[in-house]
Write a protein that holds these residues in place. Structure first.
Motif, PDB file in Angstrom:
ATOM      1  N   LEU A   1      -1.851  -3.568 -15.138  1.00 60.75           N
ATOM      2  CA  LEU A   1      -0.887  -3.438 -14.467  1.00 60.75           C
ATOM      3  C   LEU A   1       0.451  -3.575 -15.344  1.00 60.75           C
ATOM      4  CD1 LEU A   1       0.095  -4.294 -10.786  1.00 60.75           C
ATOM      5  CD2 LEU A   1       1.555  -4.824 -12.615  1.00 60.75           C
ATOM      6  N   VAL A   2       1.214  -2.734 -15.383  1.00 59.34           N
ATOM      7  CA  VAL A   2       2.661  -2.819 -16.045  1.00 59.34           C
ATOM      8  C   VAL A   2       3.827  -3.066 -15.050  1.00 59.34           C
ATOM      9  CG1 VAL A   2       4.262  -1.719 -17.441  1.00 59.34           C
ATOM     10  CG2 VAL A   2       1.830  -1.284 -17.938  1.00 59.34           C
ATOM     11  N   PRO A   3       4.401  -4.251 -15.087  1.00 58.06           N
ATOM     12  CA  PRO A   3       5.436  -4.601 -13.977  1.00 58.06           C
ATOM     13  C   PRO A   3       6.522  -3.764 -14.393  1.00 58.06           C
ATOM     14  CG  PRO A   3       4.620  -6.557 -15.177  1.00 58.06           C
ATOM     15  CD  PRO A   3       3.919  -5.473 -15.866  1.00 58.06           C
ATOM     16  N   ASP A   4       6.999  -3.296 -13.063  1.00 56.69           N
ATOM     17  CA  ASP A   4       8.109  -2.454 -13.120  1.00 56.69           C
ATOM     18  C   ASP A   4       9.543  -3.192 -13.104  1.00 56.69           C
ATOM     19  OD1 ASP A   4       6.925   0.099 -12.501  1.00 56.69           O
ATOM     20  OD2 ASP A   4       6.330  -0.950 -10.790  1.00 56.69           O
ATOM     21  N   ALA A   5       9.603  -4.503 -12.699  1.00 50.05           N
ATOM     22  CA  ALA A   5      10.631  -5.489 -12.870  1.00 50.05           C
ATOM     23  C   ALA A   5      10.288  -6.721 -13.209  1.00 50.05           C
ATOM     24  CB  ALA A   5      11.518  -5.373 -11.502  1.00 50.05           C
ATOM     25  N   THR A   6      11.243  -7.371 -13.701  1.00 52.02           N
ATOM     26  CA  THR A   6      10.878  -9.118 -13.775  1.00 52.02           C
ATOM     27  C   THR A   6      11.357  -9.639 -12.618  1.00 52.02           C
ATOM     28  OG1 THR A   6      13.305  -9.438 -14.646  1.00 52.02           O
ATOM     29  CG2 THR A   6      11.887  -8.608 -16.359  1.00 52.02           C
TER      30      THR A   6
ATOM     31  N   LYS B   1       2.630  -6.169  -7.411  1.00 49.40           N
ATOM     32  CA  LYS B   1       1.191  -5.815  -7.310  1.00 49.40           C
ATOM     33  C   LYS B   1       1.165  -4.295  -7.091  1.00 49.40           C
ATOM     34  CE  LYS B   1       0.035 -10.139  -5.076  1.00 49.40           C
ATOM     35  NZ  LYS B   1      -0.496 -10.816  -3.976  1.00 49.40           N
ATOM     36  N   SER B   2       2.266  -3.760  -6.578  1.00 51.38           N
ATOM     37  CA  SER B   2       2.380  -2.254  -6.312  1.00 51.38           C
ATOM     38  C   SER B   2       2.506  -1.468  -7.603  1.00 51.38           C
ATOM     39  CB  SER B   2       3.672  -1.753  -5.320  1.00 51.38           C
ATOM     40  OG  SER B   2       4.854  -2.000  -6.011  1.00 51.38           O
ATOM     41  N   GLY B   3       2.534  -2.222  -8.898  1.00 50.67           N
ATOM     42  CA  GLY B   3       2.866  -1.329  -9.903  1.00 50.67           C
ATOM     43  C   GLY B   3       1.475  -0.559 -10.565  1.00 50.67           C
ATOM     44  N   THR B   4       1.690   0.287 -11.453  1.00 55.07           N
ATOM     45  CA  THR B   4       0.880   1.340 -11.854  1.00 55.07           C
ATOM     46  C   THR B   4       0.396   1.006 -13.333  1.00 55.07           C
ATOM     47  OG1 THR B   4      -0.099   3.708 -11.828  1.00 55.07           O
ATOM     48  CG2 THR B   4       2.493   3.011 -12.317  1.00 55.07           C
ATOM     49  N   PHE B   5      -0.064   1.798 -14.163  1.00 60.01           N
ATOM     50  CA  PHE B   5      -0.646   1.553 -15.438  1.00 60.01           C
ATOM     51  C   PHE B   5       0.550   2.163 -16.403  1.00 60.01           C
ATOM     52  CE2 PHE B   5      -4.085   2.662 -12.466  1.00 60.01           C
ATOM     53  CZ  PHE B   5      -4.873   1.432 -12.564  1.00 60.01           C
TER      54      PHE B   5
ATOM     55  N   PHE C   1       0.689  -1.224   0.069  1.00 57.53           N
ATOM     56  CA  PHE C   1       0.120   0.128  -0.060  1.00 57.53           C
ATOM     57  C   PHE C   1       0.945   1.108  -0.007  1.00 57.53           C
ATOM     58  CE2 PHE C   1      -1.945   3.328   2.327  1.00 57.53           C
ATOM     59  CZ  PHE C   1      -3.112   3.566   1.463  1.00 57.53           C
ATOM     60  N   ARG C   2       1.836   1.214   0.733  1.00 61.89           N
ATOM     61  CA  ARG C   2       2.792   2.433   0.825  1.00 61.89           C
ATOM     62  C   ARG C   2       3.428   2.739  -0.589  1.00 61.89           C
ATOM     63  NH1 ARG C   2       4.423   6.495   0.449  1.00 61.89           N
ATOM     64  NH2 ARG C   2       5.962   7.741   1.486  1.00 61.89           N
ATOM     65  N   ALA C   3       3.538   1.642  -1.353  1.00 63.06           N
ATOM     66  CA  ALA C   3       4.404   2.013  -2.888  1.00 63.06           C
ATOM     67  C   ALA C   3       3.204   2.243  -3.743  1.00 63.06           C
ATOM     68  CB  ALA C   3       5.170   0.774  -3.071  1.00 63.06           C
ATOM     69  N   ILE C   4       1.907   2.260  -3.715  1.00 60.07           N
ATOM     70  CA  ILE C   4       0.919   2.428  -4.490  1.00 60.07           C
ATOM     71  C   ILE C   4       1.009   3.990  -5.019  1.00 60.07           C
ATOM     72  CG2 ILE C   4      -1.511   2.331  -5.121  1.00 60.07           C
ATOM     73  CD1 ILE C   4      -1.717  -0.260  -3.607  1.00 60.07           C
ATOM     74  N   GLU C   5       0.934   4.207  -6.274  1.00 56.57           N
ATOM     75  CA  GLU C   5       0.721   5.527  -6.766  1.00 56.57           C
ATOM     76  C   GLU C   5      -0.318   6.337  -6.210  1.00 56.57           C
ATOM     77  OE1 GLU C   5      -0.158   8.075 -10.998  1.00 56.57           O
ATOM     78  OE2 GLU C   5      -0.064   5.737 -11.054  1.00 56.57           O
ATOM     79  N   ARG C   6      -0.122   7.795  -6.058  1.00 57.96           N
ATOM     80  CA  ARG C   6      -1.166   8.342  -5.403  1.00 57.96           C
ATOM     81  C   ARG C   6      -1.694   9.415  -6.514  1.00 57.96           C
ATOM     82  NH1 ARG C   6      -0.191  13.517  -1.332  1.00 57.96           N
ATOM     83  NH2 ARG C   6      -2.761  13.737  -0.937  1.00 57.96           N
ATOM     84  N   ASN C   7      -2.853   9.621  -6.453  1.00 56.18           N
ATOM     85  CA  ASN C   7      -3.514  10.404  -7.584  1.00 56.18           C
ATOM     86  C   ASN C   7      -2.983  12.000  -7.379  1.00 56.18           C
ATOM     87  OD1 ASN C   7      -5.298  11.169  -9.509  1.00 56.18           O
ATOM     88  ND2 ASN C   7      -6.948   9.930  -8.675  1.00 56.18           N
ATOM     89  N   THR C   8      -3.187  12.612  -8.505  1.00 60.60           N
ATOM     90  CA  THR C   8      -2.367  14.083  -8.656  1.00 60.60           C
ATOM     91  C   THR C   8      -3.502  14.859  -9.559  1.00 60.60           C
ATOM     92  OG1 THR C   8      -0.868  13.411 -10.464  1.00 60.60           O
ATOM     93  CG2 THR C   8      -0.114  13.207  -8.174  1.00 60.60           C
TER      94      THR C   8
END
Length: 240
Positions: free
Chosen positions: A206-211, A171-175, A104-111
């Protein structure tokens, strides 16, 4: 079916969107719904700051203020939620709750728009695992790919350090990045409070940030301070 409490919360957020004429991205605060749900459960075990609901931590400042409780530094609301949820889950011996608090801490916050970065918290969390993390940034913002990858790898390390599956960091990844010139604020996001599995997962957005290999290499040699469960023991392959 949406509970009365959830319906009331959605009504509050909707009314804020109408009452406060601020430019923002298309909402996405419910994209990672299962993580939000678990963090809510953990936070509610002991909520000394009277934070109304974790979802407010993923909103922009104007809307977040209404549910921030005693938290006045809104850039730190997301950290405060994660920190307290982590503390509560740890006291309860709930590894899944601890892992979800970190995610949760790493999820993107809306701007305020596509490509706009969210402010970073400058306070230090009580739990070092939470203090090591920041939130993902809008994928269309400058340097986002490298920033978000680094966040995911650090998250994986922290998850591994408590005995969780480091691949859950994905799972913390974004779009996928949106168009910075889109004045509507519409990126490539989704927002569905009625999808308990999280629309970013069910719609394959979700677009994975790392493999998996990059994550496994990043956590190599990290010893766990806790005991992993059978569900968390196999870190060789992600569930996506």
């Amino acid at each position: 079916m949406v509970s009365f409490k959830a319906f009331a919360l959605l009504s509050v957020i909707s009314s804020l969107a109408v009452a406060v004429p601020v430019r923002r991205e298309v909402p996405q605060e419910h994209s990672h719904e299962p993580i939000l749900t678990k963090v809510r459960q953990s936070l509610n075990l002991n909520n000394p700051d009277k934070i109304q609901d974790p979802v407010f931590a993923l909103l922009g400042d104007a809307a977040a203020k209404a549910g921030a409780g005693d938290i006045t530094d809104l850039a730190c609301l997301q950290q405060a939620v994660a920190d307290q949820a982590f503390t509560n889950a740890k006291a309860a011996g709930d590894l899944d709750g601890m892992v979800n608090a970190l995610i949760f801490r790493a999820i993107e916050r809306n701007t305020g728009g596509v490509g706009v970065k969210s402010a970073l918290c400058t306070q230090t969390a009580k739990n070092p695992e939470v203090a090591a993390l920041t939130q993902h940034q809008d994928p269309a913002s400058d340097g986002a790919a490298a920033t978000n990858k680094a966040i995911t790898l650090e998250l994986a390390k922290q998850i591994a350090s408590i005995g969780g599956n480091p691949l859950d960091a994905i799972k913390s990844g974004t779009f996928a990045p949106g168009n910075k010139n889109d004045s509507t604020g519409k990126g490539n996001s989704c927002d569905d409070a009625n999808d308990p599995n999280g629309c970013i997962f069910t719609q394959n957005l979700l677009v994975p940030d790392a493999t998996d290999d990059e994550i496994n290499a990043a956590v190599a040699g990290i010893s766990s301070s806790g005991s992993s469960t059978d569900d968390d023991a196999d870190c060789s392959e992600s569930k996506f």
